[in-house]
Design an enzyme around this catalytic site. Structure first.
Site, PDB file in Angstrom:
ATOM      1  N   LYS A   6       0.810  -1.222   0.000  1.00 25.54           N
ATOM      2  CA  LYS A   6       0.000   0.000   0.000  1.00 25.54           C
ATOM      3  C   LYS A   6       0.845   1.275   0.000  1.00 25.54           C
ATOM      4  O   LYS A   6       0.463   2.291  -0.560  1.00 25.54           O
ATOM      5  CB  LYS A   6      -0.956  -0.010   1.180  1.00 25.54           C
ATOM      6  CG  LYS A   6      -2.116  -0.981   0.955  1.00 25.54           C
ATOM      7  CD  LYS A   6      -3.316  -0.634   1.797  1.00 25.54           C
ATOM      8  CE  LYS A   6      -4.527  -1.438   1.351  1.00 25.54           C
ATOM      9  NZ  LYS A   6      -4.388  -2.861   1.700  1.00 25.54           N
ATOM     10  N   GLU A  39      -9.753   7.214   3.100  1.00 25.26           N
ATOM     11  CA  GLU A  39     -10.791   6.334   3.608  1.00 25.26           C
ATOM     12  C   GLU A  39     -10.090   5.062   4.056  1.00 25.26           C
ATOM     13  O   GLU A  39      -9.076   4.687   3.482  1.00 25.26           O
ATOM     14  CB  GLU A  39     -11.792   6.019   2.481  1.00 25.26           C
ATOM     15  CG  GLU A  39     -11.353   4.957   1.457  1.00 25.26           C
ATOM     16  CD  GLU A  39     -10.155   5.311   0.567  1.00 25.26           C
ATOM     17  OE1 GLU A  39      -9.712   6.480   0.580  1.00 25.26           O
ATOM     18  OE2 GLU A  39      -9.646   4.395  -0.122  1.00 25.26           O
ATOM     19  N   SER A  76       1.457  -9.804  -1.116  1.00 28.06           N
ATOM     20  CA  SER A  76       1.136  -8.386  -0.947  1.00 28.06           C
ATOM     21  C   SER A  76       1.449  -7.824   0.432  1.00 28.06           C
ATOM     22  O   SER A  76       1.692  -6.631   0.568  1.00 28.06           O
ATOM     23  CB  SER A  76      -0.332  -8.140  -1.288  1.00 28.06           C
ATOM     24  OG  SER A  76      -1.172  -8.984  -0.523  1.00 28.06           O
TER      25      SER A  76
HETATM   26  C1  LIG Z   1      -5.291  -3.824   1.218  1.00 31.37           C
HETATM   27  C2  LIG Z   1      -4.602  -5.101   0.952  1.00 31.37           C
HETATM   28  C3  LIG Z   1      -4.962  -5.936  -0.120  1.00 31.37           C
HETATM   29  C4  LIG Z   1      -6.131  -5.658  -1.017  1.00 31.37           C
HETATM   30  O1  LIG Z   1      -6.026  -4.498  -1.771  1.00 31.37           O
HETATM   31  P1  LIG Z   1      -5.728  -4.515  -3.356  1.00 31.37           P
HETATM   32  O2  LIG Z   1      -6.004  -3.133  -3.757  1.00 31.37           O
HETATM   33  O3  LIG Z   1      -6.647  -5.521  -3.966  1.00 31.37           O
HETATM   34  O4  LIG Z   1      -4.303  -4.909  -3.510  1.00 31.37           O
HETATM   35  C5  LIG Z   1      -4.226  -7.087  -0.336  1.00 31.37           C
HETATM   36  N1  LIG Z   1      -3.195  -7.426   0.467  1.00 31.37           N
HETATM   37  C6  LIG Z   1      -2.830  -6.657   1.524  1.00 31.37           C
HETATM   38  C7  LIG Z   1      -1.685  -7.090   2.368  1.00 31.37           C
HETATM   39  C8  LIG Z   1      -3.513  -5.476   1.807  1.00 31.37           C
HETATM   40  O5  LIG Z   1      -3.150  -4.718   2.856  1.00 31.37           O
END
Ligand SMILES: *Cc1c(COP(=O)(O)O)cnc(C)c1O
Length: 397
Positions: A88, A110, A376
């Site tokens: 993020k 948000e 992610s």
């Molecule tokens: C917020 C988040 C997501 C989902 O958001 P995307 O916009 O779909 O990437 C996925 N993995 C993690 C670790 C997150 O914090």
């Protein structure tokens, strides 16, 4: 390449917002067009990506996970190693620097689970900007640690008591704040959603993931990966890793949250199960009933718990360039445990959905195949949720 000048990806996208918001969006479009290819801006962004966020993130070959999955070799793109623990920050740092270029002194965000709020508050702190994060009462209660983190970082957390008191209502409040304050504030949207130009800007800032991966994989393996897998909430980590590979013969798969089961209200598999509609300023796919009311959603991972999805994903789904599948809570929890035990890496529950899918298809893949999972985020934030889930399961639910 998409989007077109009006912000459309095929038939999806656009700007479905009150007229009062149009000047603000036009201002962002203009400012972004100016900085997108500006060497000075890109140097500054690269500086923060390297020295503050900690990029580039490694591509790790996971031997034990590969062995368990089958014949293919599985790699992890380690977005979990970024400062604040997920992808993020790639977007919030980019947008915060853009806001500074526009002469803005305040960021608005948000947040649902609080991850995007924390990433925005962090960018605001390091760049000396003020920050207001809108968050539903229910989410504030469930995610008190993130509320604390945002406040210690100097952000104001505004409680949203309306409606379902979750992300959907927090987003509406953030837009309301933005309309009233855009001469000195910039709204930082947290995924590839919202009105044009947000889905494009967020995708471009997140594309650093795929660009790095491409160069790293070519260097390590002498070719491109055969498969890339990423989880999809709003779709920003997936768009970021997919985008630089869209023209290549690489199998791209987005993994949505199947929740408890594929029954209305119990999942958030937007692309697999949703229909056309408008949510938060864009025409895309979403989960709605026959009267157009947004359905409740559920996922064990808060970051995937969203009834919409970015318009570019809706387009790539229709064009059949990316395949979208879903993985349920139970499979994600199992993958969370497996990756921790086998590789010593505790993934975010969101990312565990992508891991689960790679394990699922492992049996069908060949020895020459190489799968990259976009990891992610890290899973420390999910400890309580997993304890709750496993505890509940032991007692028969
Ligand atoms: C917020 C988040 C997501 C989902 O958001 P995307 O916009 O779909 O990437 C996925 N993995 C993690 C670790 C997150 O914090």
């Amino acid at each position: 390449m998409y989007p077109d000048s009006k912000g459309y990806y095929g038939r999806y996208g656009g700007k479905f917002v009150p007229e009062t918001l149009i000047p603000a969006l036009q201002q962002i479009e203009k400012a972004y067009a100016k900085i997108q290819h500006d060497p000075e801006f890109n140097e500054e962004l690269a500086y923060f990506m390297k020295n503050y966020v900690g990029r580039e993130t490694p591509v790790y070959f996971a031997p034990a996970l590969s062995k368990m999955a089958g014949k293919a070799r599985i790699f992890l793109k380690r977005e979990d190693l970024n400062h604040t623990g997920s992808h993020k920050i790639n977007n919030t740092m980019g947008q915060a620097l853009l806001a500074k270029r526009m002469g803005k002194e305040r960021l608005i965000a948000e947040t649902g689970a609080g991850q995007h709020g924390v990433a925005t508050a962090t960018a605001a702190a390091v760049l000396g900007l003020k920050c207001t994060v809108h968050m539903g009462s229910k989410d504030m209660e469930r995610q008190s640690l993130n509320v604390f983190r945002m406040r210690i970082l100097g952000a104001e957390v505004k409680e949203v008591k309306k409606g379902s008191q979750t992300l959907k209502d927090a987003t509406n409040e953030a837009f309301r704040d933005y309309i009233q304050s855009f001469d000195y504030s910039h709204m930082v949207i947290g995924s590839v959603v919202g009105p044009h130009p947000y889905p494009m800007i967020v995708r471009n800032f997140q594309s650093i993931i795929g660009k790095e991966l491409r160069a790293q994989f070519l260097e390590q393996e002498g070719r491109l990966p055969s498969h890339i897998v990423a989880c999809v909430g709003g779709g920003s980590n997936a768009m970021g890793v997919f985008y630089p590979f869209l023209k290549d013969p690489v199998v791209l798969t987005g993994v949505e949250a199947g929740g408890m089961e594929i029954v209305d209200g119990k999942h958030c598999a937007t692309l697999s199960e949703g229909s056309d509609g408008i949510l938060h300023g864009a025409f895309s796919r979403l989960l709605q009933d026959e009267n157009g009311q947004i359905l409740d959603t559920h996922s064990v991972s808060a970051g995937l718990d969203y009834p919409g999805v970015g318009p570019e994903h809706a387009y790539l789904n229709e064009a059949k360039r990316v395949k979208y599948v879903h993985v349920n809570d139970k499979e994600a929890i199992e993958a969370f445990q497996k990756l921790s035990e086998l590789e010593g890496i505790i993934p975010a529950l969101e990312s565990a959905h992508a891991v689960a899918y790679a394990l699922k298809i492992g049996k069908e893949l060949n020895a020459g195949d190489t799968v990259v999972i976009n990891l992610s985020g890290r899973g420390d934030k999910d400890a309580e949720e997993v304890i709750r889930y496993l505890g509940g399961e032991k007692h028969g639910n």
